[in-house]
Write a protein that holds these residues in place. Structure first.
Motif, PDB file in Angstrom:
ATOM      1  N   UNK A  37       0.852  -1.194   0.000  1.00 14.60           N
ATOM      2  CA  UNK A  37       0.000   0.000   0.000  1.00 14.60           C
ATOM      3  C   UNK A  37       0.885   1.241   0.000  1.00 14.60           C
ATOM      4  N   UNK A  38       0.333   2.357  -0.471  1.00 15.66           N
ATOM      5  CA  UNK A  38       1.107   3.586  -0.608  1.00 15.66           C
ATOM      6  C   UNK A  38       0.511   4.698   0.257  1.00 15.66           C
ATOM      7  N   UNK A  39       1.369   5.380   0.984  1.00 13.93           N
ATOM      8  CA  UNK A  39       0.974   6.520   1.802  1.00 13.93           C
ATOM      9  C   UNK A  39       1.875   7.693   1.448  1.00 13.93           C
ATOM     10  N   UNK A  40       1.259   8.845   1.218  1.00 18.22           N
ATOM     11  CA  UNK A  40       2.036  10.033   0.857  1.00 18.22           C
ATOM     12  C   UNK A  40       1.452  11.227   1.591  1.00 18.22           C
TER      13      UNK A  40
ATOM     14  N   UNK B  69       0.888  24.151  -0.227  1.00 20.77           N
ATOM     15  CA  UNK B  69       0.162  22.924  -0.521  1.00 20.77           C
ATOM     16  C   UNK B  69       0.304  21.936   0.625  1.00 20.77           C
ATOM     17  N   UNK B  70      -0.815  21.345   1.022  1.00 19.44           N
ATOM     18  CA  UNK B  70      -0.830  20.256   1.997  1.00 19.44           C
ATOM     19  C   UNK B  70      -1.692  19.146   1.415  1.00 19.44           C
ATOM     20  N   UNK B  71      -1.132  17.929   1.335  1.00 21.18           N
ATOM     21  CA  UNK B  71      -1.823  16.846   0.636  1.00 21.18           C
ATOM     22  C   UNK B  71      -1.538  15.510   1.325  1.00 21.18           C
ATOM     23  N   UNK B  72      -2.582  14.697   1.476  1.00 21.07           N
ATOM     24  CA  UNK B  72      -2.459  13.351   2.033  1.00 21.07           C
ATOM     25  C   UNK B  72      -3.148  12.386   1.070  1.00 21.07           C
ATOM     26  N   UNK B  73      -2.418  11.357   0.650  1.00 20.64           N
ATOM     27  CA  UNK B  73      -2.968  10.357  -0.265  1.00 20.64           C
ATOM     28  C   UNK B  73      -2.656   8.957   0.262  1.00 20.64           C
ATOM     29  N   UNK B  74      -3.672   8.113   0.252  1.00 15.73           N
ATOM     30  CA  UNK B  74      -3.501   6.712   0.662  1.00 15.73           C
ATOM     31  C   UNK B  74      -4.098   5.843  -0.437  1.00 15.73           C
ATOM     32  N   UNK B  75      -3.332   4.866  -0.912  1.00 18.13           N
ATOM     33  CA  UNK B  75      -3.782   4.018  -2.007  1.00 18.13           C
ATOM     34  C   UNK B  75      -3.515   2.556  -1.687  1.00 18.13           C
ATOM     35  N   UNK B  76      -4.527   1.738  -1.876  1.00 22.39           N
ATOM     36  CA  UNK B  76      -4.393   0.284  -1.788  1.00 22.39           C
ATOM     37  C   UNK B  76      -4.453  -0.272  -3.193  1.00 22.39           C
ATOM     38  N   UNK B  77      -3.302  -0.673  -3.784  1.00 21.19           N
ATOM     39  CA  UNK B  77      -3.314  -1.124  -5.184  1.00 21.19           C
ATOM     40  C   UNK B  77      -4.019  -2.458  -5.386  1.00 21.19           C
ATOM     41  N   UNK B  78      -4.267  -3.190  -4.302  1.00 17.02           N
ATOM     42  CA  UNK B  78      -5.019  -4.448  -4.389  1.00 17.02           C
ATOM     43  C   UNK B  78      -6.180  -4.390  -3.404  1.00 17.02           C
ATOM     44  N   UNK B  79      -7.073  -3.420  -3.619  1.00 14.99           N
ATOM     45  CA  UNK B  79      -8.286  -3.308  -2.803  1.00 14.99           C
ATOM     46  C   UNK B  79      -9.123  -4.571  -2.942  1.00 14.99           C
ATOM     47  N   UNK B  80      -9.127  -5.153  -4.148  1.00 10.46           N
ATOM     48  CA  UNK B  80      -9.725  -6.460  -4.364  1.00 10.46           C
ATOM     49  C   UNK B  80      -8.644  -7.413  -4.839  1.00 10.46           C
ATOM     50  N   UNK B  81      -8.904  -8.710  -4.699  1.00  6.54           N
ATOM     51  CA  UNK B  81      -7.890  -9.707  -5.041  1.00  6.54           C
ATOM     52  C   UNK B  81      -7.534  -9.688  -6.521  1.00  6.54           C
TER      53      UNK B  81
ATOM     54  N   UNK C  59      -7.068  -7.074  -8.351  1.00  6.76           N
ATOM     55  CA  UNK C  59      -6.231  -5.940  -8.728  1.00  6.76           C
ATOM     56  C   UNK C  59      -6.912  -4.603  -8.862  1.00  6.76           C
ATOM     57  N   UNK C  60      -8.162  -4.457  -8.420  1.00  2.00           N
ATOM     58  CA  UNK C  60      -8.795  -3.138  -8.407  1.00  2.00           C
ATOM     59  C   UNK C  60      -8.199  -2.325  -7.253  1.00  2.00           C
ATOM     60  N   UNK C  61      -7.736  -1.130  -7.562  1.00  2.94           N
ATOM     61  CA  UNK C  61      -7.145  -0.283  -6.525  1.00  2.94           C
ATOM     62  C   UNK C  61      -8.129   0.798  -6.100  1.00  2.94           C
ATOM     63  N   UNK C  62      -7.995   1.206  -4.847  1.00  2.00           N
ATOM     64  CA  UNK C  62      -8.811   2.299  -4.327  1.00  2.00           C
ATOM     65  C   UNK C  62      -7.924   3.221  -3.509  1.00  2.00           C
ATOM     66  N   UNK C  63      -8.155   4.517  -3.653  1.00  2.00           N
ATOM     67  CA  UNK C  63      -7.363   5.471  -2.898  1.00  2.00           C
ATOM     68  C   UNK C  63      -8.190   6.660  -2.459  1.00  2.00           C
ATOM     69  N   UNK C  64      -7.637   7.404  -1.492  1.00  2.00           N
ATOM     70  CA  UNK C  64      -8.281   8.603  -0.971  1.00  2.00           C
ATOM     71  C   UNK C  64      -7.263   9.734  -0.965  1.00  2.00           C
ATOM     72  N   UNK C  65      -7.725  10.928  -1.296  1.00  2.00           N
ATOM     73  CA  UNK C  65      -6.874  12.112  -1.252  1.00  2.00           C
ATOM     74  C   UNK C  65      -7.615  13.240  -0.554  1.00  2.00           C
TER      75      UNK C  65
END
Length: 399
Positions: free
Chosen positions: A94-97, A108-120, A122-128
């Motif tokens: 998973x990626x955190x920035x 600029x202030x930015x927070x992003x979290x991404x799960x590249x394998x939200x489903x088995x 390979x569908x990814x989901x992220x929030x910013x």
């Protein structure tokens, strides 16, 4: 974790051997941002002449990074940046920035979290979530100040090994104020539409990516088409459709030919005929048509500053090669290039004779402070009113 790499393998255990699937597995692992290199070797299984073992050796890059740094841009001056980046968060993939940045033009202030394998599969989901203040005058364009705060949720759905569909939806609150030198078109826009906007933002896009790696690719292509929309229910409704493409072809073991192109078109909706002035396209500068001053091309406002436009087109062709004096350096490349492009008020105003051209040499170094980019370029068809800048560079955080 072992799982992070195993899920990228397309050659499965206890299945028929496929050279194509082994190579694809190598490319997928190699393209992970925290992987430096990967090698897959095969060896026979003792007593099993029809079976082989695959030995996968992965050399990782630094995946967790906390940095406090500074850089310099000719356009924005001194850049300050504090960031936490974890490309392989807790070994999960998973990626955190988290990023806080400040310059003369942008806070600029930015927070992003991404799960590249939200489903088995390979569908990814992220929030910013983000806050951004922009002082446009410091970007050498029409004078105004924009404050916006917002967030979104975004998904990427793989369609094949190389193709994906992406979409996002979010909301944003924007406040715009005039500067001391705001031109007539900004004053008129704010008089008509006010200066505070609640926006419902959405995007859909398609990406095809066959590159062998994301950093310094040597072969393959990447094409993306994206529609960004301020959706019905927004205070300002409009749409932007943008294509970006890149192509890489090895000429020799060390020399790569690269071609890139960009086309963007926007249009207002509802009571807007054109894009709002704060979301237009711009051209010129080290990431566009080198040799011309940043954001300097295209239509000018009543104060003589660039005001951007609803239609942009640009292209470049490069020969990329290692520096003769440090050919083994994996983080340094040089190039010779030709650029072309311009921005127009809208697509009906496009005129091929107004395309600007430049040629020169460049270099990029992935330094500890961030990418250092340098170019020396000469405009080939400078016209009255154009602002050239032969030497251009940027060091550190990019805004």
């Amino acid at each position: 974790k072992d799982e992070v790499y195993r899920r990228e393998m397309r050659q499965l255990e206890s299945s028929w051997y496929s050279r194509e699937q082994v190579e694809r597995s190598k490319v997928r692992i190699q393209r992970l941002p925290y992987v430096e290199s990967v090698a897959i070797n095969q060896s026979p299984v003792a007593g099993r002449p029809d079976q082989v073992d695959l030995d996968v050796t992965v050399t990782e890059r630094l995946s967790n990074e906390f940095s406090v740094g500074a850089g310099y841009s000719q356009n924005q001056g001194i850049l300050f940046n504090v960031s936490l980046k974890q490309e392989n968060f807790m070994g999960s993939g998973k990626r955190l920035f988290v990023n806080a940045a400040r310059s003369a033009a942008v806070n600029d202030l930015r927070v992003t979290y991404t799960n590249p394998y939200y489903t088995a599969d390979g569908i990814s989901r992220g929030f910013t979530a983000y806050y951004r203040e922009t002082k446009a005058k410091e970007n050498l364009v029409s004078d105004y100040i924009s404050d916006r705060v917002g967030g979104d949720v975004h998904y990427t759905i793989p369609l094949s090994e190389t193709d994906s569909f992406r979409f996002s939806v979010g909301g944003e609150q924007r406040t715009v104020t005039q500067g001391d030198e705001s031109p007539d078109h900004i004053t008129q826009f704010l008089d008509k539409h006010g200066n505070e906007y609640t926006q419902i933002l959405g995007s859909v896009g398609y990406v095809r990516d066959t590159r062998d790696r994301t950093i310094f690719p040597t072969k393959g292509q990447k094409h993306s088409v994206k529609l960004d929309s301020a959706l019905p229910g927004s205070d300002l409704e409009y749409n932007k459709l943008t294509y970006n493409g890149s192509f890489y072809l090895p000429v020799t073991n060390d020399i790569i030919f690269s071609a890139k192109g960009r086309v963007g078109v926007g249009k207002g909706s509802g009571d807007l005929e054109n894009l709002p002035f704060f979301d237009r396209y711009y051209a010129g500068g080290i990431r566009s048509v080198r040799g011309f001053k940043q954001n300097s091309l295209g239509p000018k406002d009543t104060e003589g500053k660039s005001q951007g436009g609803d239609f942009v087109t640009s292209a470049s062709a490069e020969l990329i090669f290692p520096a003769p004096f440090m050919s083994d350096a994996k983080s340094f490349r040089m190039s010779t290039f030709v650029d072309a492009g311009n921005v127009f008020a809208d697509q009906d105003d496009f005129d091929a004779e107004e395309i600007r051209y430049s040629a020169g040499v460049g270099a990029i170094w992935l330094s500890p402070l961030g990418p250092f980019t340098l170019s020396y370029a000469k405009p080939l068809n400078k016209k009255d009113g154009d602002e050239d800048q032969v030497i251009q560079f940027s060091l550190g955080t990019t805004f």
